[in-house]
Scaffold this active site. Structure first.
Site, PDB file in Angstrom:
ATOM      1  N   ASN A  40     109.568 -30.996  26.609  1.00  0.00           N
ATOM      2  CA  ASN A  40     108.411 -30.306  27.084  1.00  0.00           C
ATOM      3  C   ASN A  40     107.399 -31.342  27.555  1.00  0.00           C
ATOM      4  O   ASN A  40     106.646 -31.188  28.433  1.00  0.00           O
ATOM      5  CB  ASN A  40     107.632 -29.466  26.071  1.00  0.00           C
ATOM      6  CG  ASN A  40     108.265 -28.231  25.845  1.00  0.00           C
ATOM      7  OD1 ASN A  40     109.055 -27.935  26.584  1.00  0.00           O
ATOM      8  ND2 ASN A  40     108.229 -27.293  24.779  1.00  0.00           N
ATOM      9  N   ALA A  44     105.101 -31.533  31.269  1.00  0.00           N
ATOM     10  CA  ALA A  44     103.739 -31.163  31.214  1.00  0.00           C
ATOM     11  C   ALA A  44     103.119 -31.819  32.654  1.00  0.00           C
ATOM     12  O   ALA A  44     103.338 -32.803  33.263  1.00  0.00           O
ATOM     13  CB  ALA A  44     103.175 -32.050  30.223  1.00  0.00           C
ATOM     14  N   GLN A  45     102.417 -30.657  33.179  1.00  0.00           N
ATOM     15  CA  GLN A  45     101.807 -30.873  34.462  1.00  0.00           C
ATOM     16  C   GLN A  45     100.236 -31.247  34.367  1.00  0.00           C
ATOM     17  O   GLN A  45      99.875 -32.074  35.084  1.00  0.00           O
ATOM     18  CB  GLN A  45     101.854 -29.608  35.261  1.00  0.00           C
ATOM     19  CG  GLN A  45     103.246 -28.967  35.508  1.00  0.00           C
ATOM     20  CD  GLN A  45     103.184 -27.610  36.187  1.00  0.00           C
ATOM     21  OE1 GLN A  45     102.245 -26.993  36.434  1.00  0.00           O
ATOM     22  NE2 GLN A  45     104.285 -27.127  36.655  1.00  0.00           N
ATOM     23  N   GLY A  46      99.553 -30.547  33.434  1.00  0.00           N
ATOM     24  CA  GLY A  46      98.066 -30.731  33.623  1.00  0.00           C
ATOM     25  C   GLY A  46      97.623 -32.332  33.156  1.00  0.00           C
ATOM     26  O   GLY A  46      97.148 -32.956  34.397  1.00  0.00           O
ATOM     27  N   ARG A 274      92.943 -19.740  26.524  1.00  0.00           N
ATOM     28  CA  ARG A 274      94.165 -19.315  27.043  1.00  0.00           C
ATOM     29  C   ARG A 274      94.501 -18.136  26.346  1.00  0.00           C
ATOM     30  O   ARG A 274      95.165 -17.288  27.014  1.00  0.00           O
ATOM     31  CB  ARG A 274      95.250 -20.273  26.698  1.00  0.00           C
ATOM     32  CG  ARG A 274      95.387 -21.535  27.587  1.00  0.00           C
ATOM     33  CD  ARG A 274      96.369 -22.415  27.236  1.00  0.00           C
ATOM     34  NE  ARG A 274      96.405 -23.619  28.252  1.00  0.00           N
ATOM     35  CZ  ARG A 274      97.048 -24.723  28.144  1.00  0.00           C
ATOM     36  NH1 ARG A 274      97.744 -24.969  27.181  1.00  0.00           N
ATOM     37  NH2 ARG A 274      97.265 -25.563  29.393  1.00  0.00           N
ATOM     38  N   SER A 371      97.377 -31.481  24.094  1.00  0.00           N
ATOM     39  CA  SER A 371      98.939 -31.714  23.497  1.00  0.00           C
ATOM     40  C   SER A 371      99.440 -33.202  23.651  1.00  0.00           C
ATOM     41  O   SER A 371     100.022 -33.730  22.679  1.00  0.00           O
ATOM     42  CB  SER A 371      99.949 -30.468  23.888  1.00  0.00           C
ATOM     43  OG  SER A 371     100.164 -30.774  25.656  1.00  0.00           O
TER      44      SER A 371
END
Length: 530
Positions: A40, A44-46, A274, A371
């Site tokens: 993961n 991760a994009q953010g 979220r 995260s």
């Protein structure tokens, strides 16, 4: 037989940060279920949340984290995390990682849900995880052993000392292997693979939690599972994550008529925490209504979000209409293996970091982009702790004492897709006692598998994977049934409000049973200059 000082199970950001910060004297094994890029962290994009802006402070980051997580944190750990954030960013910059910059050459900081400031540091637009992981992999020592395509199926616990002294694994051909070491660290990610709709890598299915539980470690707060509001959704299936950074740049969630979904639902509207946004979108989907992310207000979308653009193109979604079909899906586990401030579990010699562990920094709902920060923070913290320890000369391996009883005849296990569908339907975004009871009854049909302490040596990797998924599903369902309130990512339709009494309680599970343990509060008054 080669003896390791540290055996790191997993290859995400926490694992690689740990490996990079351990002293040169350590003999290290990194062993991972698939390839070192199938995790993961790589997806991760953010970015990384860190109070590095001129107007920002760790105190503000602290407050946003506590608020998003519904005041269910270890406050001391949150404070340490946010205060260490700017230092971690500076370390990465000095080590050669090139973060995105604005026109003035300063860090280009993004905004995400539930943040009060622009504080998301990113790379490659929306490819932060990929850039960080490639950087961490490239800086690893060359003498670190890395084994890919190994399914770790058992922790080796010394029968006398009860210390974790190694692991058992199966290679890609199903052959059994054993590895021994002074310390074993589980950094195996979350539980997304237990749900039919998820943003996670398909290989992430709660293995670390199952391993720890079966060895006797304590597992805590498994009811708190975050569902990300915006996954690309096509023909009843999801095809990848649409980063919260898109909404941070101004995109809005709309229904099929073009009406704003979050207007009037929360003061922060589309950038609400979220769990609030995911619940609203879930109810829209439940009513058979389409949900879209309107991106018409974002200039140069393709340049800002190249990963998302490529994903849409691959799946036949044209961006000319300026709207992307989305749906919520399983994203992140706030609970996990109970650990202390350096990742030590309730078993001597066994540590856990990253999403596998429950540190208390995320509360009942993780703040966006905390995260990657958590992985960097605890990977380095555990390395510092281990670097200070004396390295033992040897691990005493008892002869003929590590084997268990031979395998026994058991009923067939359910198909993985059946389990995922039931978890999504009965333990997903909105839960009820009756639906959880239905799931519990179904899971109990496989108690012979879940509760049996038989040898796993002779079973196939596929069988072991399904067993672990059942084990973790039971932990989640039990915790979700016991917590009779709604808090953060745990939404109970039959108990729709927060209950102050339940805020004081951790639900702890182990092979010894279930314990409703009082939380240990460590409040910190954070001063904020006007």
């Amino acid at each position: 037989m080669k003896m390791y000082n540290c055996i790191i199970v997993g290859s995400g950001i926490a694992a690689m940060q740990l490996a990079n910060h351990l002293n040169d004297q350590f003999c290290i094994l990194v062993i991972t279920k698939s390839t070192k890029r199938a995790n993961n962290s790589y997806r991760a994009q953010g970015g990384i949340a860190s109070a590095v802006g001129k107007e920002d402070k760790p105190a503000f980051h602290y407050q946003d984290t506590i608020k998003a997580g519904c005041d269910f944190h270890n406050e001391k750990e949150v404070l340490n995390l946010v205060e260490n954030g700017p230092k971690l960013i500076e370390q990465l910059k000095k080590s050669g990682l090139d973060f995105d910059k604005d026109n003035d050459g300063q860090l280009d900081l993004g905004m995400e849900g539930a943040h009060g400031q622009k504080r998301i540091v990113h790379c490659g637009g929306d490819a932060t995880g990929k850039y960080i992981m490639e950087h961490l992999n490239s800086t690893l020592r060359h003498d670190i052993d890395i084994l890919e395509n190994r399914f770790v199926y058992e922790l080796i616990i010394h029968p006398t000392t009860k210390k974790c002294i190694g692991i058992k694994a199966k290679d890609k051909n199903g052959q059994n292997e054993s590895y021994f070491g002074h310390q074993v660290i589980l950094a195996m990610g979350g539980i997304g693979g237990l749900f039919s709709i998820t943003s996670n890598d398909p290989s992430v299915a709660g293995d670390g939690i199952a391993l720890a539980y079966r060895a006797g470690a304590e597992i805590v707060d498994m009811e708190f599972i975050q569902f990300h509001p915006t996954l690309l959704y096509l023909k009843g299936k999801t095809a990848g994550l649409i980063s919260e950074a898109v909404r941070g740049e101004g995109a809005h969630l709309i229904d099929e008529s073009g009406k704003s979904i979050m207007s009037g639902k929360h003061p922060m509207e589309d950038l609400a925490p979220r769990h609030i946004v995911a619940k609203e979108l879930y109810q829209q989907r439940l009513a058979k209504k389409e949900v879209y992310l309107d991106i018409s207000m974002i200039d140069r979308f393709e340049e800002q979000f190249p990963t998302i653009t490529a994903m849409c193109q691959t799946n036949g979604v044209s961006l000319k209409e300026k709207k992307i079909p989305v749906a919520p899906g399983c994203h992140f586990l706030m609970g996990g293996i109970a650990v202390n401030s350096v990742g030590k579990t309730s078993i001597d010699g066994l540590y856990a970091i990253g999403e596998t562990a429950s540190t208390g920094v995320h509360g009942a709902n993780r703040l966006a982009s905390n995260s990657l920060l958590e992985g960097l923070h605890y990977g380095q913290r555990l390395a510092n702790h281990l670097n200070e320890q004396l390295i033992q000369e040897e691990v005493v391996i008892p002869y003929n004492d590590l084997t268990k009883d031979m395998t026994v005849n058991l009923p067939p296990l359910p198909d993985k897709e059946e389990l995922r569908a039931k978890m999504m339907a009965y333990a997903g975004i909105i839960r009820t006692s009756s639906e959880l009871k239905t799931l519990q009854d179904w899971l109990s049909e496989y108690d012979e598998w879940i509760l049996n302490d038989m040898s796993l040596d002779e079973y196939s990797t596929e069988t072991l994977q399904r067993l672990f998924m059942l084990q973790v599903a039971k932990l989640i369902t039990t915790s979700a049934q016991l917590r009779e309130e709604s808090r953060g990512a745990h939404n109970r339709e039959d108990y729709p409000t927060e209950d102050e009494r339940w805020r004081q309680i951790h639900i702890v599970q182990s092979k010894k049973g279930i314990e409703m343990r009082e939380r240990q509060h460590e409040y910190h008054q954070v001063e904020i200059n006007a």
